[in-house]
Scaffold this motif. Structure first.
Motif, PDB file in Angstrom:
ATOM      1  N   LEU A 149       3.490   6.007   0.707  1.00 13.41           N
ATOM      2  CA  LEU A 149       4.225   6.317   1.937  1.00 13.41           C
ATOM      3  C   LEU A 149       5.525   5.527   2.055  1.00 13.41           C
ATOM      4  O   LEU A 149       6.253   5.666   3.041  1.00 13.41           O
ATOM      5  CB  LEU A 149       3.348   6.034   3.156  1.00 13.41           C
ATOM      6  CG  LEU A 149       2.007   6.780   3.217  1.00 13.41           C
ATOM      7  CD1 LEU A 149       1.288   6.475   4.520  1.00 13.41           C
ATOM      8  CD2 LEU A 149       2.195   8.277   3.072  1.00 13.41           C
ATOM      9  N   GLU A 150       5.807   4.655   1.060  1.00 14.35           N
ATOM     10  CA  GLU A 150       7.045   3.866   0.996  1.00 14.35           C
ATOM     11  C   GLU A 150       7.246   3.026   2.264  1.00 14.35           C
ATOM     12  O   GLU A 150       8.299   3.038   2.880  1.00 14.35           O
ATOM     13  CB  GLU A 150       8.250   4.808   0.772  1.00 14.35           C
ATOM     14  CG  GLU A 150       8.133   5.601  -0.515  1.00 14.35           C
ATOM     15  CD  GLU A 150       9.202   6.673  -0.658  1.00 14.35           C
ATOM     16  OE1 GLU A 150      10.057   6.774   0.244  1.00 14.35           O
ATOM     17  OE2 GLU A 150       9.185   7.397  -1.659  1.00 14.35           O
ATOM     18  N   GLU A 151       6.205   2.288   2.596  1.00 16.76           N
ATOM     19  CA  GLU A 151       6.243   1.480   3.817  1.00 16.76           C
ATOM     20  C   GLU A 151       6.417  -0.011   3.536  1.00 16.76           C
ATOM     21  O   GLU A 151       6.556  -0.798   4.467  1.00 16.76           O
ATOM     22  CB  GLU A 151       4.931   1.676   4.613  1.00 16.76           C
ATOM     23  CG  GLU A 151       4.747   3.093   5.126  1.00 16.76           C
ATOM     24  CD  GLU A 151       3.392   3.313   5.783  1.00 16.76           C
ATOM     25  OE1 GLU A 151       3.285   4.263   6.588  1.00 16.76           O
ATOM     26  OE2 GLU A 151       2.450   2.549   5.500  1.00 16.76           O
ATOM     27  N   HIS A 152       6.412  -0.417   2.261  1.00 16.70           N
ATOM     28  CA  HIS A 152       6.380  -1.846   1.935  1.00 16.70           C
ATOM     29  C   HIS A 152       7.499  -2.227   0.972  1.00 16.70           C
ATOM     30  O   HIS A 152       8.002  -1.401   0.212  1.00 16.70           O
ATOM     31  CB  HIS A 152       5.016  -2.217   1.329  1.00 16.70           C
ATOM     32  CG  HIS A 152       3.854  -1.864   2.218  1.00 16.70           C
ATOM     33  ND1 HIS A 152       3.490  -2.622   3.301  1.00 16.70           N
ATOM     34  CD2 HIS A 152       2.993  -0.814   2.185  1.00 16.70           C
ATOM     35  CE1 HIS A 152       2.446  -2.074   3.902  1.00 16.70           C
ATOM     36  NE2 HIS A 152       2.128  -0.964   3.236  1.00 16.70           N
ATOM     37  N   THR A 153       7.839  -3.502   0.980  1.00 17.86           N
ATOM     38  CA  THR A 153       8.886  -4.030   0.098  1.00 17.86           C
ATOM     39  C   THR A 153       8.292  -4.367  -1.264  1.00 17.86           C
ATOM     40  O   THR A 153       7.065  -4.458  -1.424  1.00 17.86           O
ATOM     41  CB  THR A 153       9.499  -5.304   0.693  1.00 17.86           C
ATOM     42  OG1 THR A 153       8.475  -6.310   0.771  1.00 17.86           O
ATOM     43  CG2 THR A 153      10.056  -5.044   2.092  1.00 17.86           C
ATOM     44  N   ASP A 154       9.179  -4.584  -2.250  1.00 17.21           N
ATOM     45  CA  ASP A 154       8.714  -4.960  -3.585  1.00 17.21           C
ATOM     46  C   ASP A 154       7.946  -6.279  -3.545  1.00 17.21           C
ATOM     47  O   ASP A 154       6.961  -6.466  -4.278  1.00 17.21           O
ATOM     48  CB  ASP A 154       9.908  -5.083  -4.544  1.00 17.21           C
ATOM     49  CG  ASP A 154      10.408  -3.710  -4.991  1.00 17.21           C
ATOM     50  OD1 ASP A 154       9.894  -2.699  -4.455  1.00 17.21           O
ATOM     51  OD2 ASP A 154      11.301  -3.643  -5.852  1.00 17.21           O
ATOM     52  N   GLU A 155       8.409  -7.222  -2.719  1.00 21.95           N
ATOM     53  CA  GLU A 155       7.729  -8.522  -2.639  1.00 21.95           C
ATOM     54  C   GLU A 155       6.287  -8.343  -2.172  1.00 21.95           C
ATOM     55  O   GLU A 155       5.361  -8.958  -2.718  1.00 21.95           O
ATOM     56  CB  GLU A 155       8.469  -9.454  -1.659  1.00 21.95           C
ATOM     57  CG  GLU A 155       9.819  -9.958  -2.147  1.00 21.95           C
ATOM     58  CD  GLU A 155      10.904  -8.878  -2.097  1.00 21.95           C
ATOM     59  OE1 GLU A 155      10.735  -7.876  -1.361  1.00 21.95           O
ATOM     60  OE2 GLU A 155      11.917  -9.023  -2.826  1.00 21.95           O
ATOM     61  N   GLN A 156       6.093  -7.495  -1.193  1.00 23.32           N
ATOM     62  CA  GLN A 156       4.735  -7.254  -0.694  1.00 23.32           C
ATOM     63  C   GLN A 156       3.872  -6.585  -1.762  1.00 23.32           C
ATOM     64  O   GLN A 156       2.686  -6.892  -1.905  1.00 23.32           O
ATOM     65  CB  GLN A 156       4.796  -6.374   0.565  1.00 23.32           C
ATOM     66  CG  GLN A 156       5.391  -7.074   1.777  1.00 23.32           C
ATOM     67  CD  GLN A 156       5.625  -6.104   2.937  1.00 23.32           C
ATOM     68  OE1 GLN A 156       6.099  -4.994   2.741  1.00 23.32           O
ATOM     69  NE2 GLN A 156       5.309  -6.550   4.148  1.00 23.32           N
ATOM     70  N   ILE A 157       4.487  -5.678  -2.528  1.00 22.48           N
ATOM     71  CA  ILE A 157       3.736  -4.988  -3.591  1.00 22.48           C
ATOM     72  C   ILE A 157       3.333  -5.982  -4.680  1.00 22.48           C
ATOM     73  O   ILE A 157       2.184  -5.988  -5.147  1.00 22.48           O
ATOM     74  CB  ILE A 157       4.569  -3.824  -4.175  1.00 22.48           C
ATOM     75  CG1 ILE A 157       4.777  -2.740  -3.103  1.00 22.48           C
ATOM     76  CG2 ILE A 157       3.886  -3.224  -5.406  1.00 22.48           C
ATOM     77  CD1 ILE A 157       5.732  -1.631  -3.490  1.00 22.48           C
ATOM     78  N   TRP A 158       4.264  -6.888  -5.077  1.00 16.68           N
ATOM     79  CA  TRP A 158       3.941  -7.907  -6.099  1.00 16.68           C
ATOM     80  C   TRP A 158       2.835  -8.833  -5.594  1.00 16.68           C
ATOM     81  O   TRP A 158       1.930  -9.199  -6.343  1.00 16.68           O
ATOM     82  CB  TRP A 158       5.184  -8.723  -6.458  1.00 16.68           C
ATOM     83  CG  TRP A 158       6.080  -8.071  -7.464  1.00 16.68           C
ATOM     84  CD1 TRP A 158       7.360  -7.664  -7.287  1.00 16.68           C
ATOM     85  CD2 TRP A 158       5.741  -7.734  -8.815  1.00 16.68           C
ATOM     86  NE1 TRP A 158       7.848  -7.086  -8.434  1.00 16.68           N
ATOM     87  CE2 TRP A 158       6.877  -7.123  -9.396  1.00 16.68           C
ATOM     88  CE3 TRP A 158       4.589  -7.872  -9.591  1.00 16.68           C
ATOM     89  CZ2 TRP A 158       6.893  -6.664 -10.713  1.00 16.68           C
ATOM     90  CZ3 TRP A 158       4.613  -7.409 -10.908  1.00 16.68           C
ATOM     91  CH2 TRP A 158       5.747  -6.815 -11.457  1.00 16.68           C
ATOM     92  N   GLU A 159       2.920  -9.155  -4.322  1.00 14.33           N
ATOM     93  CA  GLU A 159       1.901 -10.037  -3.747  1.00 14.33           C
ATOM     94  C   GLU A 159       0.519  -9.367  -3.822  1.00 14.33           C
ATOM     95  O   GLU A 159      -0.474 -10.007  -4.189  1.00 14.33           O
ATOM     96  CB  GLU A 159       2.266 -10.326  -2.285  1.00 14.33           C
ATOM     97  CG  GLU A 159       1.331 -11.316  -1.608  1.00 14.33           C
ATOM     98  CD  GLU A 159       1.674 -11.507  -0.126  1.00 14.33           C
ATOM     99  OE1 GLU A 159       0.810 -12.037   0.588  1.00 14.33           O
ATOM    100  OE2 GLU A 159       2.785 -11.116   0.293  1.00 14.33           O
ATOM    101  N   ALA A 160       0.471  -8.067  -3.496  1.00 16.38           N
ATOM    102  CA  ALA A 160      -0.799  -7.334  -3.567  1.00 16.38           C
ATOM    103  C   ALA A 160      -1.307  -7.247  -5.005  1.00 16.38           C
ATOM    104  O   ALA A 160      -2.507  -7.391  -5.260  1.00 16.38           O
ATOM    105  CB  ALA A 160      -0.621  -5.929  -2.987  1.00 16.38           C
ATOM    106  N   LEU A 161      -0.393  -7.034  -5.953  1.00 21.07           N
ATOM    107  CA  LEU A 161      -0.796  -6.965  -7.364  1.00 21.07           C
ATOM    108  C   LEU A 161      -1.384  -8.287  -7.831  1.00 21.07           C
ATOM    109  O   LEU A 161      -2.376  -8.324  -8.572  1.00 21.07           O
ATOM    110  CB  LEU A 161       0.403  -6.577  -8.243  1.00 21.07           C
ATOM    111  CG  LEU A 161       0.811  -5.095  -8.227  1.00 21.07           C
ATOM    112  CD1 LEU A 161       2.137  -4.891  -8.943  1.00 21.07           C
ATOM    113  CD2 LEU A 161      -0.276  -4.235  -8.891  1.00 21.07           C
ATOM    114  N   ASP A 162      -0.778  -9.391  -7.420  1.00 25.75           N
ATOM    115  CA  ASP A 162      -1.299 -10.708  -7.810  1.00 25.75           C
ATOM    116  C   ASP A 162      -2.682 -10.943  -7.202  1.00 25.75           C
ATOM    117  O   ASP A 162      -3.569 -11.487  -7.853  1.00 25.75           O
ATOM    118  CB  ASP A 162      -0.324 -11.811  -7.366  1.00 25.75           C
ATOM    119  CG  ASP A 162       0.949 -11.821  -8.214  1.00 25.75           C
ATOM    120  OD1 ASP A 162       0.856 -11.423  -9.395  1.00 25.75           O
ATOM    121  OD2 ASP A 162       2.018 -12.168  -7.693  1.00 25.75           O
ATOM    122  N   LYS A 163      -2.836 -10.514  -5.967  1.00 20.14           N
ATOM    123  CA  LYS A 163      -4.128 -10.717  -5.300  1.00 20.14           C
ATOM    124  C   LYS A 163      -5.240  -9.918  -5.979  1.00 20.14           C
ATOM    125  O   LYS A 163      -6.390 -10.340  -5.997  1.00 20.14           O
ATOM    126  CB  LYS A 163      -4.031 -10.286  -3.826  1.00 20.14           C
ATOM    127  CG  LYS A 163      -3.236 -11.247  -2.947  1.00 20.14           C
ATOM    128  CD  LYS A 163      -3.093 -10.676  -1.540  1.00 20.14           C
ATOM    129  CE  LYS A 163      -2.225 -11.584  -0.664  1.00 20.14           C
ATOM    130  NZ  LYS A 163      -1.993 -10.980   0.670  1.00 20.14           N
TER     131      LYS A 163
END
Length: 1441
Positions: free
Chosen positions: A1295-1309
């Protein structure tokens, strides 16, 4: 000569005797109608009347009674013989036919004798007697030699149907055996073939009932793909060696070699037809001069009439055979291309599959192969212009001299004008097809994953994605149709431009313009216009065909799987079952980092080998390389014996459960029962209404994950292979079922087989003779369990994670656990299936959704719906009024009428104003003659331009609106629709039917309007012709329509089987079943071709009869013209009538064929409209009930007396559940496979609506709010991990609601950050279709990343860690504990460790709550079902540690 003998030679006697003969027939018919089957012994003829002196009165009475008698005979046939089933041709009738022939011959002889004695005999007598003799001969042939007695399926309304014995003999067998009987065409006689009488039985059946596929006979081997394809393949291989070295030219050569005889025959027929069509224009001038009084020789008029009529007959016969043969060629070509595409899909390498997704490959089959097949209809048009133009120019030269050179130059100019337009069309066509491929690819993927889209509340976002792709497609489509419109305008104006140029040149060159020569030229231009008029369509089709052939050829050239990856060793000649030596393998050969590196191991016959490792370590790739799926870089694989394979993601075919298990093998009941018992399937089958005959929905949609897994294990076991490869088969089943499967299958039925199994469950490792531990594509440890346990860290990571999961429980719980464990040590083996666990197998209706959807007595997948009878008026009305409310349609019709008026007006002007001969003074001057003609011609051309532009605009707009409406309804449909509807049916509508709405229907309706108005124009010119004969077309339309519906219905199974084959190609290859699947595909193609073939026959059956009727009508018109005294009719106007009459048969057939084809094409609209009326789910948003942005703030779920059933008439699945899930707490839901766990989740997300009761979240009844409001506030990690084609970014945040930083943070988690950073594209790293370039475990982690981004207050985990190893499972649990500590987490799990740290545990059994308490409390109660589940799990685990 005596007076009595003289009387016998008088016409009054002949006509009077004919009268009496027909009165006898009428009397016999009357008696027969009264007594039906009563045999008439004798009847008295009326006495001859010698008192009539008025010869004309007797003749008139003769004609009237003939008409009455033959009419009565037809009625008698229809009402008595046809319905009652009496013999078709009774003895008395045949005797009467014999007398009729005798008296007809007698009359003809007398007329000839009288004419020889120079007695004045009316020409009407001659014509009447000749017709009588011909018809008498025909009826005698039919009655005495046709051998039609006893046939029940011939259409009695039309005697021509009875001309062949084959048709009648085959009729009953066709009716009884249906599809088993071979088409009567296979051994029809020459007469039957020429008249299409072999179609009689099928048309008769179609008239009496709605046709089903079993009513349609089988094709002969020459038309069946089963018979044709081997020949085609040999020719193709001879042409290009291997398929991979093919190009478009070689493919075309092979296709031509397949049908070269038919091409030569159609070419000959086309030339004969063209020559016959130009006889009329050639002779019109002669006829006009004859009518003007110029006689070249005696009886010239009758000779002219005979030549005109003979030419018409030849044209009719050749045209009908030509059209049928062309369609026959198209059916063959399409069949072999579809088979080639299908077979190629079975051998495609993994890399090649990345180039073409399922949606694209479906397009190759559904659209491109169809287009190449359809080209056959236009095949002869490509070169016939070169034949017709010279003939036309010769006729013009005869009439107009050197002015024909101007006509030739004008024609060439118009032909050259198509070059830039054709190039533009080809370019736009390419773009349209590319766009369509992208749309179909996305549609196919979305349909496969609709459940996850609805759970996440993403369906409207993905609908907008489809609409975006469609928008790009329609931009190119718009350019294409407007270019096509321009081409149509140019070529519609060709005839007018050529005629204006020619007549203008005549005026300049002082060549006299006489009405006869003008009419001859106009008739020539009319035929020439037909050839030139078809050029735009032909060019468009050539362009489309070239594009489609290029696409198919490029697909067939893709790389196949490497054939030398595996070295097959004969049984008994090698000591090992599998050996890999120095193996290096890579999915992507261009990658510098191989997928599997330095693989070395040897598996002896009868060994059990376990493969374990963390997510993404290469376990599944190792099995794939043993199957020969992974490209080999170096090394060797040796394989001895047959294989069976169970993939990690279950692949289930649509069809019966029994068929899925047998998988092509013969039924051995004893072995079959063993397999069912070993796979714990017997109780599942008992619950299903149809047992193992239950039809499984597409992709096993009506089965639970565990059932799908067990069915595919059963499929593998039944094969009795030498080597078994299992890819984590126990992850989708609960602990008890997993233990049972392992014991009964691995240690039981397969004890003597070679088995390699991938597993994440440590408890299954000790039973292995060899364990391979994998990490980063390498085998890091190999040996027996206890040998490697202390020799490396990799295995310890997995085992340690398992121990850690158990030790996480506090000491009290562990004490209780240990106590219950010790108590059940003796009964530990009950894991195989006795005791308390026996009550588990009460299956949730999730497992038998076949019953849920359609009722206890109905299968989930029903035969595809099709309307019956004629296409309803509402379908036409919907289509016509869809764009602009139908306001443009009257203007299109007005333009058509003006075109026709102006064209007829221009011809009428030339015929009236031009002098009949040079010695007649012209009515107007030559300049006035040409100026008026040019003005009328320009007016007609302008109307053509306006009409064409309005047509394409309306057609394009209508197609777009239909597309939008259908897709909106599909995306808003409830999940039950997708459960019971194979995606092939939806894709068929989105591709083939949508293409028909875009490309065919507007032009078909336009063609009908044009031909109808043109026909009415001719009727106005030839007003004396009786048109009641058109009623003949009615019976055939029903047959043609139902055959066309069958074509549409039979296409979906081909597409569905193709899509299933692509997704299961690895499994099919692993069982070496490619040839069986190819055979099945060919049978489905033949089932599709059968109604197409017979539909073509039905259309030509109709056309032939229409041609005959119009030819006879034309004949009588000509006879009338030459019989009228000179001066009564203006020769010019009479010639004009003849000019239009020349095209009468073609135009009349064109009108009726257009009616049939419109009905056939409108079925596509009907099918699309079916999907615009699908009942929708509840509204996405209800504004007055919209919850606050912060809802749910606590996450408390209050379930009150929840009752759920899948259909109103079905039993309850959840039978009154009442409980509360406290906010911020973690609740585990457990229960045996099918106890109702997933149904509860579906009710929470309102995938199914409650029958009674409520689910209240933070004080709001979820049934009262919009679906989007509900689903967007909840999160779920589903059982089947889903990734969409695109990038990592679009998969995590669609839905393109998040920034790249938030996506990287989720990937790390979710432990994927490092893996993604290794990729070249980082967040834009490619995800292929279905996420196939990521392991199943990695896909599961991506699903975890989505919920981490979404940060909902309520999270549902539905078997979310089933596909990951225990260590990764522990990491996921830690992540959830850390980041969802304040959230309500509901966990459905088969792994007991996943719910041990929950605050509460809900245990379901048969749709009821059996236990609901904290794990500690339940464990302290040693008799609780939960305690026994944990005990069972611990016993199994301890045995491995």
């Amino acid at each position: 000569m005596h007076s009595g003998a003289e009387f016998l030679l008088k016409p009054v006697f002949l006509r009077g005797f004919s009268v009496s003969l027909h009165l006898v027939l009428l009397f016999v018919l009357f008696i027969s109608c009264v007594f039906k089957k009563c045999k008439v012994g004798h009847s008295e003829a009326p006495k001859e009347r010698n008192s009539w002196s008025d010869e004309g009165l007797v003749t008139l009475l003769d004609l009237a009674l003939r008409t009455l008698a033959w009419g009565s005979l037809c009625v008698y046939f229809r009402t008595q013989l046809f319905i009652s089933g009496e013999p078709k041709y009774p003895f008395l009738l045949r005797v009467w036919w014999g007398f009729y022939l005798s008296i007809s011959c007698y009359c003809l002889v007398i007329d000839t004798v009288l004419y020889g004695k120079h007695v004045n005999v009316s020409v009407q007598y001659f014509v009447s007697d000749v017709v009588s003799v011909v018809s008498g001969l025909f009826f005698c042939y039919v009655g005495f030699f046709g051998k039609n007695e006893g046939s029940e399926d011939t259409l009695l309304e039309e005697p021509l149907l009875n001309g062949d014995s084959t048709a009648s003999n085959e009729a009953e067998s066709n009716k009884c055996k249906g599809g088993e009987a071979v088409t009567p065409y296979s051994n029809a006689g020459i007469f039957s073939i020429l008249t299409f009488s072999w179609m009689g039985p099928l048309i008769s059946t179609g008239k009496k009932k709605t046709l089903d596929l079993e009513d349609v006979p089988q094709l002969v081997p020459g038309d069946s793909v089963v018979g044709v394809f081997p020949t085609f393949l040999k020719k193709l291989e001879a042409e290009c060696g291997t398929i991979n070295r093919m190009n478009t030219l070689k493919l075309v050569k092979a296709l031509i070699s397949l049908v070269w005889k038919e091409i030569l025959l159609t070419s000959l027929l086309e030339i004969i037809s063209a020559l016959a069509s130009y006889v009329g224009p050639y002779l019109i001038d002669t006829l006009v001069q004859y009518l003007n009084g110029r006689r070249e020789f005696k009886n010239e008029g009758y000779v002219l009439v005979s030549v005109f009529f003979a030419a018409k007959l030849v044209q009719c016969l050749s045209q009908r055979q030509l059209r049928f043969k062309l369609q026959q060629i198209g059916i063959r070509v399409r069949s072999v291309l579809v088979t080639m595409i299908y077979n190629k899909s079975l051998t495609l390498s993994w890399q090649s599959k990345q180039c073409h997704t399922t949606g694209e490959m479906i397009n190759f089959m559904a659209i491109d192969a169809d287009r190449v097949g359809a080209f056959s209809w236009y095949m002869s048009s490509t070169w016939m212009v070169l034949v017709e133009v010279p003939i036309a120019l010769l006729i013009l030269y005869k009439n107009l001299g050197l002015a024909s050179i101007v006509a030739f130059i004008a024609t060439i100019l118009f032909m050259l004008a198509n070059i830039p337009l054709a190039k533009l069309e080809e370019k736009f066509q390419d773009k349209v097809m590319e766009s369509k491929d992208r749309r179909m690819k996305a549609t196919s993927e979305i349909l496969r994953n609709m459940r996850i889209l609805k759970l996440q509340g993403w369906e409207m976002k993905f609908l907008s994605k489809i609409m975006g792709l469609r928008e790009t497609e329609t931009e190119w489509l718009k350019k294409f149709v407007y270019t096509s419109a321009l081409t149509t305008f140019v070529f519609c104006s060709a005839s007018t431009f050529v005629s204006v140029a020619t007549f203008g040149a005549c005026m300049v060159m002082k060549i006299p313009l006489e009405s006869g020569k003008i009419l001859s030229a106009l008739a020539t231009f009319e035929i020439l216009q037909g050839a030139i008029f078809n050029l735009p369509d032909t060019i468009s089709v050539i362009v489309q065909t070239k594009v489609s052939l290029n696409r198919i050829a490029s697909f067939l050239c893709l790389d196949d799987l490497q054939s030398d990856v595996i070295e097959r060793v004969p049984r008994g000649s090698y000591d090992a079952a599998i050996e890999i030596i120095d193996g290096n393998f890579s999915w992507d050969l261009s990658s510098l980092n191989p997928t599997l590196k330095e693989i070395n191991f040897k598996v002896q016959h009868g060994m059990r080998v376990a493969v374990c490792g963390t997510v993404g370590s290469g376990k599944s790739s190792l099995l794939s390389c043993i199957l020969g799926e992974v490209p080999k870089i170096s090394g060797a694989i040796k394989l001895c014996g047959t294989r069976a394979y169970v993939p990690q993601s279950p692949w289930i075919q649509s069809g019966k459960i029994e068929e899925n298990i047998l998988f092509g093998k013969e039924m051995e009941r004893e072995r079959y029962n063993w397999v069912l018992e070993a796979c714990s399937l017997k109780k599942d089958l008992e619950i299903l209404s149809f047992g193992d005959q239950t039809i499984i929905g597409e992709r096993g949609i009506n089965l639970s994950g565990g059932q799908k897994q067990r069915i595919q294990i059963a499929r593998a076991l039944y094969q009795d292979a030498d080597i078994y490869l299992f890819d984590d088969p126990f992850s989708a089943v609960d602990a008890h079922t997993g233990s049972h499967l392992f014991k009964e299958c691995m240690l039981g039925l397969l004890s003597s087989k070679t088995v390699i199994y991938v597993t994440h469950q440590v408890e299954f490792l000790p039973a292995a003779d060899l364990i391979l531990v994998m990490k980063d594509g390498r085998i890091t440890q190999a040996g027996k369990y206890y040998d490697i346990l202390n020799s490396g860290t990799d295995i310890m990571e997995l085992v340690g994670a398992q121990e850690k999961a158990l030790l996480a429980f506090d000491s009290a719980a562990v004490g209780s656990l240990s106590e219950s464990t010790s108590m059940s040590k003796e009964d530990g083996k009950m894991a195989s299936g006795n005791g308390v666990v026996q009550k588990q197998e009460n299956k949730d209706v999730q497992d038998c959704k076949a019953d849920d959807i359609v009722g206890s007595k109905g299968q989930i997948i029903q035969e595809e719906e099709r309307e019956k009878g004629e296409v309803g008026f509402w379908v036409y009305w919907k289509y016509i009024t869809m764009a602009y409310g139908g306001a443009v349609v009257p203007f299109i019709l007005l333009a058509h009428i003006l075109i026709q008026l102006l064209e007829i007006g221009s011809s009428y002007w030339m015929a009236w104003a031009a002098p009949v001969s040079q010695n007649v003074k012209p009515v107007v001057g030559s300049s006035t003659l040409i100026i008026v003609y040019v003005a009328l011609a320009i007016g007609a051309s302008f109307c053509v331009l306006v009409k064409t532009m309005l047509l394409v605009t309306t057609g394009y707009k209508t197609a777009t609106l239909f597309f939008n409406k259908m897709h909106l309804c599909i995306f808003r449909a409830p999940m039950s629709f997708f459960d019971s509807t194979p995606s092939g049916r939806i894709l068929n509508r989105a591709s083939s039917d949508q293409s028909a709405v875009e490309w065919s229907i507007p032009y078909q309706l336009d063609s009908f309007a044009f031909s109808m108005i043109h026909l009415l124009g001719i009727i106005a010119v030839m007003s004396q012709v009786a048109w009641q004969v058109l009623i003949i077309f009615i019976p055939v339309i029903g047959t043609s329509r139902e055959l066309t519906r069958l074509i549409g219905v039979c296409k979906a199974p081909v597409i569905q089987h193709f899509a299933e084959t692509i997704s299961g190609s690895t499994t099919i290859r692993s069982f070496d079943e490619e040839s069986r699947f190819s055979d099945t595909n060919m049978k489905l193609i033949d089932a599709y071709s059968r109604p197409r073939f017979h539909n073509a026959g039905a259309m030509q059956w109709l056309s032939f009869r229409l041609d005959m009727l119009s030819s006879i009508t034309f004949l009588f018109c000509l006879v009338l013209l030459i019989s009228v005294p000179e001066g009564v009719i203006d020769p010019g106007i009479a010639g004009l009538g003849v000019m239009y009459g020349l095209n009468l048969n073609m135009l009349q057939a064109w009108v009726i064929l257009n009616i049939c084809q419109i009905e056939n094409k409108m079925i596509s609209v009907e099918r699309i409209l079916q999907y615009t009326g699908i009942p929708s789910e509840s509204p996405l948003l209800i504004e007055e009930k919209q919850p606050d942005c912060s809802w749910p703030s606590h996450g408390e779920l209050d379930i009150r007396d929840l009752q759920v059933r899948y259909a109103p008439h079905m039993p309850l699945i959840l039978q009154g559940i009442t409980c509360t899930f406290f906010g911020g707490r973690k609740t585990g839901i457990v229960g045996r496979t099918g106890s109702g766990k997933t149904t509860l989740v579906q009710a929470l997300f309102r995938i199914v609506e409650p029958a009674a009761g409520q689910i209240i979240i933070d004080g709001i009844n979820i049934s009262l709010i919009g679906l989007h409001d509900l689903r967007s506030r909840l999160s779920i990690i589903p059982q089947d991990p889903t990734m969409f084609e695109g990038t990592i970014r679009t998969n995590l945040d669609p839905l393109e609601e998040h920034t790249d930083e938030q996506i990287w943070e989720a990937l790390d988690k979710c432990q994927l950050g490092d893996e993604v950073r290794k990729k070249e594209g980082k967040l834009d790293s490619t995800v292929s279709e279905n996420g196939e370039n990521w392991s199943v475990g990695q896909r599961q982690l991506v699903c975890l990343g989505r919920v981490l981004l979404k940060k909902s207050k309520i999270l549902v985990l539905d078997e979310a860690t089933a596909s990951v190893d225990t260590a990764t499972d522990n990491l996921i649990q830690q992540t959830l504990r850390k980041h969802f500590s304040n959230c309500t987490v509901i966990t459905i799990a088969h792994r007991i460790t996943s719910v041990l740290d929950s605050d509460m545990v809900l245990l379901l059994n048969n749709g009821l709550i059996e236990e609901y308490d904290s794990p500690r409390t339940l464990l302290e109660n040693k008799s609780s079902s939960f305690a026994q589940l944990v005990a069972e799990y611990t016993v199994r685990l301890n045995s491995s540690l």
